[in-house]
Structures are given as C-alpha cells and as structure tokens.
Design a protein around this motif. Structure first.
Motif, short mmCIF file in Angstrom:
data_model
loop_
_atom_site.label_atom_id
_atom_site.label_comp_id
_atom_site.label_asym_id
_atom_site.label_seq_id
_atom_site.Cartn_x
_atom_site.Cartn_y
_atom_site.Cartn_z
N UNK A 124 -11.47 9.84 -18.84
CA UNK A 124 -11.67 8.54 -18.20
C UNK A 124 -11.89 8.63 -16.70
N UNK A 125 -11.53 9.75 -16.10
CA UNK A 125 -11.73 9.89 -14.66
C UNK A 125 -10.47 9.53 -13.88
N UNK A 126 -10.53 9.80 -12.58
CA UNK A 126 -9.40 9.55 -11.70
C UNK A 126 -9.54 8.19 -11.01
N UNK A 127 -8.45 7.49 -10.97
CA UNK A 127 -8.38 6.28 -10.16
C UNK A 127 -8.01 6.60 -8.72
N UNK A 128 -7.20 7.61 -8.53
CA UNK A 128 -6.80 8.05 -7.19
C UNK A 128 -6.43 9.52 -7.25
N UNK A 129 -6.92 10.28 -6.29
CA UNK A 129 -6.56 11.69 -6.17
C UNK A 129 -5.28 11.82 -5.36
N UNK A 130 -4.61 12.96 -5.40
CA UNK A 130 -3.39 13.12 -4.61
C UNK A 130 -3.67 12.90 -3.12
N UNK A 131 -2.90 11.99 -2.53
CA UNK A 131 -3.06 11.65 -1.12
C UNK A 131 -3.91 10.45 -0.85
N UNK A 132 -4.58 9.89 -1.89
CA UNK A 132 -5.42 8.71 -1.68
C UNK A 132 -4.56 7.46 -1.55
N UNK A 133 -5.06 6.51 -0.78
CA UNK A 133 -4.35 5.25 -0.60
C UNK A 133 -4.59 4.35 -1.81
N UNK A 161 -9.52 1.16 -11.55
CA UNK A 161 -8.10 1.13 -11.25
C UNK A 161 -7.26 1.68 -12.38
N UNK A 162 -5.98 1.55 -12.25
CA UNK A 162 -5.03 2.03 -13.26
C UNK A 162 -3.88 1.04 -13.37
N UNK A 163 -3.01 1.29 -14.35
CA UNK A 163 -1.87 0.41 -14.61
C UNK A 163 -0.65 1.27 -14.92
N UNK A 164 0.45 0.92 -14.28
CA UNK A 164 1.72 1.60 -14.51
C UNK A 164 2.71 0.60 -15.07
N UNK A 165 3.31 0.94 -16.20
CA UNK A 165 4.35 0.10 -16.81
C UNK A 165 5.70 0.75 -16.54
N UNK A 166 6.51 0.09 -15.74
CA UNK A 166 7.86 0.57 -15.44
C UNK A 166 8.80 0.00 -16.50
N UNK A 167 9.28 0.86 -17.38
CA UNK A 167 10.05 0.43 -18.56
C UNK A 167 11.54 0.66 -18.29
N UNK A 171 0.83 -1.19 0.00
CA UNK A 171 0.00 0.00 0.00
C UNK A 171 0.87 1.25 0.00
N UNK A 172 0.40 2.25 -0.69
CA UNK A 172 1.09 3.53 -0.74
C UNK A 172 0.09 4.66 -0.93
N UNK A 173 0.61 5.86 -1.15
CA UNK A 173 -0.22 7.03 -1.34
C UNK A 173 0.16 7.71 -2.64
N UNK A 174 -0.86 8.17 -3.35
CA UNK A 174 -0.63 8.79 -4.66
C UNK A 174 -0.02 10.18 -4.49
N UNK A 175 1.05 10.45 -5.25
CA UNK A 175 1.67 11.77 -5.25
C UNK A 175 0.98 12.73 -6.20
N UNK A 176 0.23 12.20 -7.15
CA UNK A 176 -0.46 13.01 -8.15
C UNK A 176 -1.76 12.33 -8.51
N UNK A 214 8.66 6.51 -7.01
CA UNK A 214 8.47 7.61 -6.06
C UNK A 214 7.79 8.83 -6.68
N UNK A 215 8.05 9.23 -7.95
CA UNK A 215 7.34 10.39 -8.50
C UNK A 215 5.83 10.22 -8.61
N UNK A 216 5.36 8.96 -8.60
CA UNK A 216 3.93 8.70 -8.75
C UNK A 216 3.31 8.21 -7.44
N UNK A 217 4.00 7.30 -6.76
CA UNK A 217 3.46 6.66 -5.56
C UNK A 217 4.49 6.78 -4.43
N UNK A 218 4.02 7.05 -3.24
CA UNK A 218 4.87 7.13 -2.05
C UNK A 218 4.64 5.89 -1.21
N UNK A 219 5.68 5.07 -1.06
CA UNK A 219 5.61 3.87 -0.23
C UNK A 219 6.33 4.07 1.10
N UNK A 220 6.55 5.30 1.48
CA UNK A 220 7.28 5.55 2.72
C UNK A 220 6.51 5.21 3.98
#
Length: 412
Positions: free
Chosen positions: A107-116, A164-170, A73-78, A188-194
């Motif tokens: 398409x809408x938001x899957x997560x707003x800034x600060x959402x888990x 939901x959404x999908x992130x491809x780390x290339x 689990x993390x929090x969205x940075x954007x 880290x620029x997209x999701x905060x796992x701290x």
C-alpha cells in the motif's frame, strides 16, 4: 546474383536480431522483491508503561481530547503504512512485523521515519480512540457519488488517492478518563509529540500566571490575539461591529467559541486587547468579565527584532536618528570620503571648450525666427505725437515682410 546475396544477408541479420535484443534486455532488467524493498524498514517495538485511570471517560473528557489532539503535529518514529494499524495501550502493535512490512510494500508509506504528521480527525468507538493521520486512509466522498441520473453521476468523485493512515488505540475494557498528554505518551512508540508547537513556545515566554491560564484554556481580560489563539485556538465564528451601534464609534471584533447546548464563549477585542469575556453555560447565568485582569508587567511590550541589514542605532558611532540622513548608495557602516559634500557630483564636461567656439545655425529667411528681415528701416516719416504700432505685412508680389505704420491720434 547480387540480389540473392542481399536477401541472404538481410535474413541472417533478422535471425540474429532477436538474440541480441534478448541479451541486451536481460542485461538491463533486475527484479526487486518484497524482502529487498522492505529490508530497511525497522520493526523494533518497545511497549510503554503508563499508569491508566480507572474511571470511565466523561463527555467533558471526550471534548478535551478532541480539542487538544486535533491538528496536533508530531514526527513519525517508524515507517507508517497507508491503512489501519492497531496499538494496544501499554501493549504490542499489530499487525505483526512480517505483515507490517508487507502492508508497507503493498500500500505504500504514509510517512517515513522523521516525517511530520498531523492528527486530522479523532473519534471514539467502543474501547478504542481512532486517530486519522494526514487525512486518513480512506477517500472522503458523499453518498450522492453513488447516485446516477441517465448514466451520469450526481456528484463528482474525488480522483485523488488517499495517502494517510489510521491508528486505533485500544484499551483493555473501556476508554478511561485519560488526558491528551497521556494519549501522546501511549503513542510514543509510533509518533513523537515532544516537539513544541509555536503556541507552546510562545506561552513559555510569558509570565507564570499567563502560562497557567493558557494551559487551562482560559481567557483573561487584557490578553492579546496571540495569547487567545494559544489558549483556545482559532474561533469558529468572528463578528465585527461598532459599539452601541454608533457608525462613528470604535469598532470591535468578537470571537465566538462553541455552540449551544455546549458552553459558548464570546471574546471581544478592541484593537489587540481583550476587553470583555462572556461565558454562557447551559443552565447557568451568563458570566461577564469586563475588568482588566492583567498587570502592566505581564503585558508584553511591542518589540521588533533587528534583522540582517537593519540599521542598529548608536552602533560604531553612527547617528542614532538614521531617518534624518539622506538616502545613500553606500553600504551599511561604510565611511564617507573626506571631500564628500553630500551632493550628487556630475562628471566633468570635456567638450565644454569646443562648444564655446561653435556658431549658432542661422534661421531660415522669412521665418518668424529670422530677426534680420525685421530691421529694415521705414521710408515713411513718423508723425510726432502719434502712437506708432508696427505689424508685419506680407506683400502679394514679394516674399519679404514690410512694416506697416498705423497712426492713432491721441486727443483732439
């Protein structure tokens, strides 16, 4: 003449009504465009700079990434849109800022800034690590949903819309031998796992040896359920049996991790402690650990945190054994009055003197409760030496009862 005036009045009002309604509608409607709706979405991006290994990822590395990243689990940075976005390792984010805003708008938001957010799936595709967030952007369906019999679908379709959404780390060439903390740092620029999970926060309270074992996903004999969950997570299967098949013996619970041909671990619990750990690896003999590997000082004690409203033993001069006290309606810490006797005090009876002067209601004549009719003296003399037994007999001509004397001689 009056009818003609009424018709002209109605016709004039009908011609004026469209003009009034049009003005009212135009006064209440406002248009929101794409720029207005996405004006608050931040597209500022700062690439990371994480040194990457040069070796190609192995099968063990893939399993470790799946084990350590799924359900994280993390929090969205954007603002994260519903759909697929691509992130270059130590590079830029695509699509571009303009298309990114357009994607959020359409398409809408899957997560707003600060959402888990939660990583629900992780797959490997060429030089990409594909991570599904909050269930992914595509609805889960079976191939049977495309088959129909007599115009009726074989399997029911899922009407829920994916959110939901999908992130491809290339990566530049191929996926390197990367660890889970390094993948989190690249995201880290997209999701905060701290933020620490509950298992990590619990592991920080343990001894250094237990922290190292949990970080290495190892199970030691003597751990409890919570330590094993922090080290390996939830098991795939659980088995509950009696030792040696004895129905009267002690019961144990066995947690099973993995399945063949992978390494399979069997963790046996008796009560809340691990007693046996068996590790079955392919092509190797089974490793059995059945001796306690923890010291007494490393085992946490069973403690309970005193919450609000609980009795604190020995506080403010109170009795350290509150269980010996009778229940009371007084608040915690409230002192007893000086004349308290520890008993229930009933209010004074104000009508006590009045009830003393009252006379009882007489019984109905002839009823069993009427004792006055049973005191009538008998006209027949009593026989000396005879056992007299008096029983009431009802006369057929009168409503009163008269005594009847039965004589029974005693002896010759």
């Amino acid at each position: 003449m009056a009818t003609r005036r009424w018709v002209l009045l109605v016709a004039g009002f009908a011609l004026t009504l469209p003009t009034l309604s049009t003005r009212a509608i135009h006064a209440q409607v406002f248009v929101v465009g794409e720029k207005t709706a996405t004006a608050d979405i931040s597209t500022a991006f700062k690439p990371t700079s994480i040194p990457l290994p040069t070796d190609k990822i192995s099968e063990r590395g893939r399993r470790e990434l799946v084990r350590n990243l799924e359900a994280e689990q993390g929090f969205a940075h954007r603002a994260i849109p519903i759909g697929v976005i691509s992130l270059q390792a130590n590079g830029d984010l695509s699509p571009s800022p303009e298309k990114y805003r357009q994607m959020v708008y359409q398409k809408g938001q899957s997560a707003a800034p600060g959402d888990r957010i939660v990583i629900t799936a992780l797959t490997f595709k060429g030089n990409e690590i594909v991570l599904d967030l909050n269930g992914g952007p595509y609805a889960k369906h079976r191939f049977l949903s495309h088959i129909q019999l007599n115009d009726a679908p074989v399997a029911a379709t899922n009407p829920e819309r994916p959110t939901g959404s999908r992130i491809s780390l290339v990566f530049p060439n191929e996926i390197p031998e990367i660890s889970a903390p390094e993948v989190k740092a690249l995201l880290e620029p997209v999701i905060d796992f701290g933020v620490k999970t509950s298992e990590q926060a619990y592991a920080d309270t343990l001894s250094p040896r237990l922290r190292d074992a949990i970080a290495a996903h190892e199970v030691l004999v003597g751990m409890n359920h919570r330590m094993v969950l922090a080290a390996l997570g939830a098991p795939e299967n659980k088995v509950r049996e009696q030792q040696s098949g004895d129905p009267n013996g002690a019961r144990y619970e066995e947690w099973i991790y993995g399945h063949a041909p992978q390494t399979v671990k069997f963790v046996r619990f008796v009560g809340d402690r691990v007693t046996v750990v068996e590790i079955a690896a392919l092509g190797k003999p089974v490793e059995i650990h059945d001796k306690n590997e923890l010291d007494g000082s490393e085992l946490p004690t069973n403690t309970r945190e005193i919450a609000m409203g609980d009795h604190v033993p020995g506080k403010d001069g109170e009795d350290p054994a509150p269980s010996s006290k009778p229940p009371s309606l007084r608040l915690p810490g409230e002192k007893e009055p000086p004349n308290a006797q520890g008993k229930v005090q009933y209010p004074d009876d104000k009508d006590k003197d009045k009830r003393i002067d009252r006379q009882p209601i007489p019984a109905t004549p002839g009823s069993p409760a009427d004792t006055s009719s049973q005191d009538i003296p008998s006209t027949q003399p009593a026989v000396p030496g005879a056992d007299q037994q008096i029983s009431p007999v009802t006369s057929p001509t009168t409503t009163t009862t008269q005594p009847q004397i039965n004589r029974r001689q005693q002896g010759p």
